[in-house]
Structures are given as structure tokens and as C-alpha cells.
Write an enzyme that holds these catalytic residues in place. Structure first.
Site, PDB file in Angstrom:
ATOM      1  N   THR A 196       0.670  -1.369   0.033  1.00 46.26           N
ATOM      2  CA  THR A 196       0.073  -0.107   0.069  1.00 46.26           C
ATOM      3  C   THR A 196       0.843   1.215   0.097  1.00 46.26           C
ATOM      4  O   THR A 196       2.029   1.311   0.326  1.00 46.26           O
ATOM      5  CB  THR A 196      -0.960   0.106   1.256  1.00 46.26           C
ATOM      6  OG1 THR A 196      -1.428  -1.329   1.476  1.00 46.26           O
ATOM      7  CG2 THR A 196      -1.814   0.838   1.257  1.00 46.26           C
ATOM      8  N   ARG A 224     -12.304  -9.157  -3.004  1.00 42.24           N
ATOM      9  CA  ARG A 224     -11.726  -8.822  -1.620  1.00 42.24           C
ATOM     10  C   ARG A 224     -11.256  -7.601  -1.140  1.00 42.24           C
ATOM     11  O   ARG A 224     -10.866  -6.699  -2.031  1.00 42.24           O
ATOM     12  CB  ARG A 224     -10.162  -9.515  -1.597  1.00 42.24           C
ATOM     13  CG  ARG A 224      -9.498  -9.614  -0.220  1.00 42.24           C
ATOM     14  CD  ARG A 224      -8.639  -8.426  -0.384  1.00 42.24           C
ATOM     15  NE  ARG A 224      -7.712  -8.546   1.027  1.00 42.24           N
ATOM     16  CZ  ARG A 224      -6.756  -7.780   1.396  1.00 42.24           C
ATOM     17  NH1 ARG A 224      -6.452  -6.900   0.768  1.00 42.24           N
ATOM     18  NH2 ARG A 224      -6.251  -7.605   2.641  1.00 42.24           N
ATOM     19  N   ILE A 225     -11.572  -7.152  -0.027  1.00 43.46           N
ATOM     20  CA  ILE A 225     -11.613  -5.883   0.438  1.00 43.46           C
ATOM     21  C   ILE A 225     -10.561  -5.775   1.634  1.00 43.46           C
ATOM     22  O   ILE A 225     -10.780  -6.750   2.411  1.00 43.46           O
ATOM     23  CB  ILE A 225     -12.873  -5.028   0.502  1.00 43.46           C
ATOM     24  CG1 ILE A 225     -13.614  -4.827  -0.443  1.00 43.46           C
ATOM     25  CG2 ILE A 225     -12.599  -3.787   1.424  1.00 43.46           C
ATOM     26  CD1 ILE A 225     -14.946  -4.363  -0.314  1.00 43.46           C
ATOM     27  N   GLY A 226      -9.522  -4.908   1.418  1.00 44.14           N
ATOM     28  CA  GLY A 226      -8.538  -4.973   2.557  1.00 44.14           C
ATOM     29  C   GLY A 226      -8.919  -3.625   3.526  1.00 44.14           C
ATOM     30  O   GLY A 226     -10.013  -3.080   3.631  1.00 44.14           O
ATOM     31  N   ASP A 227      -7.792  -3.482   4.376  1.00 41.56           N
ATOM     32  CA  ASP A 227      -7.879  -2.289   5.285  1.00 41.56           C
ATOM     33  C   ASP A 227      -7.877  -0.857   4.655  1.00 41.56           C
ATOM     34  O   ASP A 227      -8.501   0.071   5.374  1.00 41.56           O
ATOM     35  CB  ASP A 227      -6.787  -2.490   6.234  1.00 41.56           C
ATOM     36  CG  ASP A 227      -5.591  -2.098   5.659  1.00 41.56           C
ATOM     37  OD1 ASP A 227      -5.039  -1.176   6.014  1.00 41.56           O
ATOM     38  OD2 ASP A 227      -4.965  -2.963   4.863  1.00 41.56           O
ATOM     39  N   THR A 246      -0.330   0.060   6.675  1.00 40.79           N
ATOM     40  CA  THR A 246       0.050  -0.719   5.631  1.00 40.79           C
ATOM     41  C   THR A 246       0.482  -2.045   6.320  1.00 40.79           C
ATOM     42  O   THR A 246       1.031  -1.944   7.547  1.00 40.79           O
ATOM     43  CB  THR A 246       1.432  -0.062   5.109  1.00 40.79           C
ATOM     44  OG1 THR A 246       1.805  -0.994   4.194  1.00 40.79           O
ATOM     45  CG2 THR A 246       2.366   0.388   5.792  1.00 40.79           C
ATOM     46  N   GLY A 247       0.397  -3.342   5.408  1.00 39.31           N
ATOM     47  CA  GLY A 247       0.684  -4.306   6.029  1.00 39.31           C
ATOM     48  C   GLY A 247      -0.280  -5.416   5.906  1.00 39.31           C
ATOM     49  O   GLY A 247      -0.894  -5.484   4.833  1.00 39.31           O
ATOM     50  N   GLU A 248      -0.593  -6.241   6.837  1.00 41.60           N
ATOM     51  CA  GLU A 248      -1.451  -7.432   6.722  1.00 41.60           C
ATOM     52  C   GLU A 248      -2.865  -6.853   6.837  1.00 41.60           C
ATOM     53  O   GLU A 248      -3.187  -6.662   8.139  1.00 41.60           O
ATOM     54  CB  GLU A 248      -1.070  -8.422   7.731  1.00 41.60           C
ATOM     55  CG  GLU A 248      -1.769  -9.781   7.544  1.00 41.60           C
ATOM     56  CD  GLU A 248      -1.353 -10.528   8.994  1.00 41.60           C
ATOM     57  OE1 GLU A 248      -2.397 -11.374   9.266  1.00 41.60           O
ATOM     58  OE2 GLU A 248      -0.285 -10.492   9.161  1.00 41.60           O
ATOM     59  N   GLY A 249      -3.493  -6.798   5.793  1.00 44.72           N
ATOM     60  CA  GLY A 249      -4.969  -6.059   5.915  1.00 44.72           C
ATOM     61  C   GLY A 249      -5.801  -6.611   6.978  1.00 44.72           C
ATOM     62  O   GLY A 249      -6.451  -5.886   7.771  1.00 44.72           O
TER      63      GLY A 249
END
Length: 326
Positions: A196, A224-227, A246-249
Site C-alpha cells: 500500500t 476482496r476488500i482490505g484495510d 500498511t501491512g497485513e490487511g
């Protein structure tokens, strides 16, 4: 009293420790360029919300990081981008997901905030709104880079969704045999991709704003929707601070990471850097992530528990830093 403006940018947490020097230099140059763009905008008295949009647009236009042009590809080989933006003073926000032909998703997110009665639009609804608003549209092929076509092929061969923040720092040569596969939400991951982008700003008037944009995960399931587009998870701004993660959503979502920084400042009375450190340490469970933050009094902070985070920060009193590793 405030110390004036401050700005931070990120290009993703979790960096392959074997990333070539050349790629590292290109990333640092882009971060520096974006910081300087933001700094000159702040010196011209642009508001925080204008500056975060301006800087993230620049990051989306350069294919080095995973947002806009250069976005990771879905399992179908297409690009589905998402972005959000938030203005601290009245906590106004806008977000979009599943955007596939909008050149700058962050600007569409801002239009959702300012020109629609809603705060979040997705997929065909977001695309329709973009056409209605007359934003610059491009063919989905514009976002697809050769690098990412190659990455998707590898991901499909390995049958993996690709994350990069799980890159182990020790024993890379032997990790597959001894440690077994790296897991994320119980699924095995075998290769890595970029992440991100985001920007946080406090302007001379103490107004905070944040924006985050991403192409999501390589080989992700369509839909798929992330953070990144989720207010309070990947992006948050209020009257005391602004945060972009940023990182593991999945871990950022369940820890409502960005909002928690503001919460511990407000309820625990922690300063900005202490709040960031606390949240990275206490709220990620076993997840991996990083964040950048500014406070209304002109402080800037960042934190991560991954192998590196592409980042840059600057404050009005002359401090400036661009870095990748610890």
C-alpha cells in the site's frame, strides 16, 4: 502550542530483505520526491486534505509501489484498486473499492466525501459515480505492469495469495524446509509482492488529514476488500492526529489499528510516538503491519513490526528522514 506542519508518506510495510540496491534507491527517490511535493504545498498554505490527496496521487501515478499504476493483479489478472481519505476537523471521509478504470482512486474517494451523500462506494457503483463526476478514466490495461504479470504467474503456480510483509529475516535459504510454509490467516504463502501507499499531514493551522491507496493483494480473490479503504482500520484522522496503515490487511482490520492510535492518545493520554508504539506492539496480535502518523501539534511518528517499511517524514522545523529499514 503547535510546532507547525508535519508530513509523512509510506510505500508499504514488509520489504524483501534481498531487495536490490537499485530498487531501494528508486523507492527512496520516489518517497523523497513525494515529501518535497508535500512540503512545498504546505509552504504555500495548502490545507492538509489537499496535500494528502496531492501526494497520494503522485504515488498512484508511479508504478514503483502497489497502488494505481503498478497495482497487484487479482486472480483474474485484472486490477481492483481501493483508497480512502479523511479530513480530521469534521471527521469527514470518503472511500472506494473495486475501482478498475479510475486513474487516481484517492481523488475519487475525495469526491465521494465531498460530492456524494455517502462515505463509501464500491465496484460498479464507484465506477458509475466516477463517470458522473468526470474524473480521468483509463483502460484497465494502463495499471498492469510486466512485473506484476510475472508475479501473478508465479503466484498461480504456487497457488498462493501474495503478501510481502511475512518475509522472514533469518535463514531465508533454509526457511522452507525447517520452518514450514509461512501462514497468514491459516493459509500458506509462498511469494511476495509490493504494498500500500499512504500520506498523513498536519498543516500550519493544526488540521490533520490522512489518505491511503492500494491495489490490494497479488492473486487476491475478486471482490476482496482490505484495510486501506476502511475508515478506522487503514485510515483515520480526527482533531488530534492522522494515521495511515500498511501491512497485513486482515490484522489491521481486526485491530482497528488507525483509530486505536487516536483512542490511546485521547483516553490514555499518550503522546504520538508512544501511541504508535503501543498500538504496533499491543494491537496486532500476531499480525504484521506498519503505520505513519502526525499529531495536531506538528509531531510526526511511525512504527512497524515487519521487515522494514518504505517511509519518509518531514516537519516544519527542518527535520527530514527517508528510510526503509529499522
Amino acid at each position: 502550542m503547535g510546532r507547525g506542519w508535519a508530513i509523512a508518506v509510506h510505500g508499504g510495510a514488509g520489504v524483501d530483505p534481498n531487495l536490490s540496491q537499485e530498487r531501494q534507491e528508486l523507492a527512496k527517490q520516489l518517497l523523497t520526491r513525494c515529501l518535497n511535493l508535500g512540503i512545498s504545498a504546505l509552504r504555500s498554505s495548502l490545507s492538509a486534505i489537499d496535500v494528502v490527496e496531492l501526494v497520494v496521487r503522485e504515488l498512484e501515478t508511479d508504478p514503483i509501489f502497489n497502488s494505481g499504476r503498478g497495482s497487484a493483479l487479482t486472480a483474474k489478472g485484472t486490477v481492483e484498486m481501493e483508497a480512502s481519505i479523511m479530513d480530521g476537523p469534521k471527521r469527514r471521509c470518503g472511500a472506494v473499492s473495486g475501482v478498475s478504470t479510475v486513474k487516481n482512486p484517492v481523488s475519487l474517494a475525495r469526491l465521494v466525501m465531498e460530492k456524494s451523500p455517502h462515505s463509501y462506494l464500491a465496484f460498479s457503483g464507484a465506477e458509475d459515480f466516477a463517470k458522473q463526476q468526470g474524473v480521468e478514466m483509463v483502460d484497465n490495461g494502463y495499471f498492469i505492469t510486466e512485473d506484476n504479470v510475472g508475479m501473478l504467474k508465479l503466484a498461480k503456480e504456487a497457488n498462493a495469495i501474495v503478501f510481502d510483509y511475512r518475509m522472514p529475516t533469518v535463514g531465508l535459504e533454509t526457511c522452507s524446509a525447517e520452518v514450514g510454509p509461512i501462514l497468514m490467516n491459516g493459509l500458506s504463502i509462498s511469494i511476495y509482492a509490493p504494498e500500500t501507499v499512504g500520506c498523513v499531514v498536519v498543516d500550519n493551522e493544526g488540521r490533520c488529514a490522512a489518505a491511503t491507496s492500494t491495489g490490494g493483494l497479488m492473486n487476491k480473490m475478486t471482490g476482496r476488500i482490505g484495510d486501506s479503504p476502511l475508515i478506522g482500520a487503514g485510515t483515520y484522522a480526527c482533531d488530534i492526529c492522522a494515521v495511515s496503515c500498511t501491512g497485513e490487511g486482515e490484522a489491521i482490520i481486526r485491530g482497528t489499528l488507525a483509530r486505536d492510535v487516536a483512542a490511546v492518545m485521547e483516553y490514555k493520554g499518550l503522546g504520538l510516538q508512544d501511541a504508535v508504539d503501543f498500538v504496533v506492539k499491543e494491537r496486532l496480535d500476531e499480525g504484521m503491519a506498519g503505520m505513519i502518523a502526525v499529531s495536531k501539534i506538528g509531531e510526526v511518528a511511525y512504527g512497524f513490526n515487519t521487515t522494514g517499511m518504505f517511509r519518509g517524514c518531514a516537519t516544519e522545523d527542518g527535520y527530514m528522514e527517508v528510510g526503509i529499514w529499522e
